[in-house]
Scaffold this motif. Sequence first.
Motif, PDB file in Angstrom:
ATOM      1  N   HIS A 174       0.834  -1.211   0.000  1.00  0.00           N
ATOM      2  CA  HIS A 174       0.000   0.000   0.000  1.00  0.00           C
ATOM      3  C   HIS A 174       0.867   1.260   0.000  1.00  0.00           C
ATOM      4  N   VAL A 175       1.921   1.259   0.818  1.00  0.00           N
ATOM      5  CA  VAL A 175       2.821   2.411   0.875  1.00  0.00           C
ATOM      6  C   VAL A 175       3.590   2.544  -0.438  1.00  0.00           C
ATOM      7  N   ALA A 176       4.060   1.400  -0.977  1.00  0.00           N
ATOM      8  CA  ALA A 176       4.782   1.434  -2.260  1.00  0.00           C
ATOM      9  C   ALA A 176       3.888   1.973  -3.367  1.00  0.00           C
ATOM     10  N   ARG A 177       2.626   1.579  -3.366  1.00  0.00           N
ATOM     11  CA  ARG A 177       1.658   2.050  -4.357  1.00  0.00           C
ATOM     12  C   ARG A 177       1.462   3.565  -4.232  1.00  0.00           C
ATOM     13  N   ARG A 181       2.276   6.312  -7.267  1.00  0.00           N
ATOM     14  CA  ARG A 181       1.287   7.242  -7.809  1.00  0.00           C
ATOM     15  C   ARG A 181       1.792   8.683  -7.786  1.00  0.00           C
ATOM     16  N   ARG A 182       2.614   8.984  -6.817  1.00  0.00           N
ATOM     17  CA  ARG A 182       3.074  10.361  -6.654  1.00  0.00           C
ATOM     18  C   ARG A 182       4.447  10.604  -7.268  1.00  0.00           C
ATOM     19  N   GLY A 183       4.923   9.636  -8.008  1.00  0.00           N
ATOM     20  CA  GLY A 183       6.175   9.830  -8.726  1.00  0.00           C
ATOM     21  C   GLY A 183       7.424   9.677  -7.899  1.00  0.00           C
ATOM     22  N   ALA A 184       7.305   9.161  -6.691  1.00  0.00           N
ATOM     23  CA  ALA A 184       8.478   8.907  -5.842  1.00  0.00           C
ATOM     24  C   ALA A 184       8.972   7.496  -6.141  1.00  0.00           C
TER      25      ALA A 184
END
Length: 258
Positions: A174-177, A181-184
């Motif tokens: 979930h954190v990786a997703r 999504r935010r380009g990090a």
Amino acid sequence: MISLVVMTAGCSSFFSKDDGDIQGTAEKLYADAKEDMAAGGWLNAIKLLERVEGRAGGTLLAQQAQLDLAYANWKAGEKATALSVLDRFIKLNPSSPGLDYALYLRGLVNFNDNIGFLAALSNQKLSERDQQAARDAYQSFKQLVEQFPESRYTPDAKLRMDFTVNALADYEVHVARYYLRRGAYVAAANRAQQAITTYPQTPAIEEALYIMGRSYEKLGLAELRDDADRVLKLNFPKSRFLADGKVRGDDRAWWQLW
């Protein structure tokens, strides 16, 4: 002076009455506490069990009262107090016949299987919440399973361990997703890698591999991208990520009600 005497007499009468309400042998108080627990009277039970623990100190009855006290506090919504009582019991009674139950109950108190009414309305998943309680639950269940493999509580603890591991793996993904999504992309790849390394046998690694591949692709790391995609295809040949190329949950965030 007259008012002070009256007030003092009143206070004395009050405390005498309070003491009278919980008079009796430790066995009688414990029986009364169990009746309160059976009826859902957790606060009354807590008061009686605290008195039993003090009066029967050093006995098996005191140990049982302490375990029941932890349970009653948990049911009364006093999670922190319940955990404090259990930690004290486990530390002071390493050879108690109730130690397996104490470990099991500590796991249950931390076992985060109810995300609440508001979270249900917002479609928030267990994996999207902070997982410290889940980690603590897992450690308690693990200790139970390792120390007491024949305990009556061990089979259920194993099931809850499996659930907890899956939840923890889902949380990492979930954190990786979120990062993806935010380009990090570096953070996304690292968090996905952490999920794969720490929880290699969980279903969540399917998406973790996909996130790694897409992150490396965005970073221009073709060799690492190909490695991640190759492992994904090898282990999940029918993965839906290979079919539609969409990361789960892209359609709607947990906080979007409609």
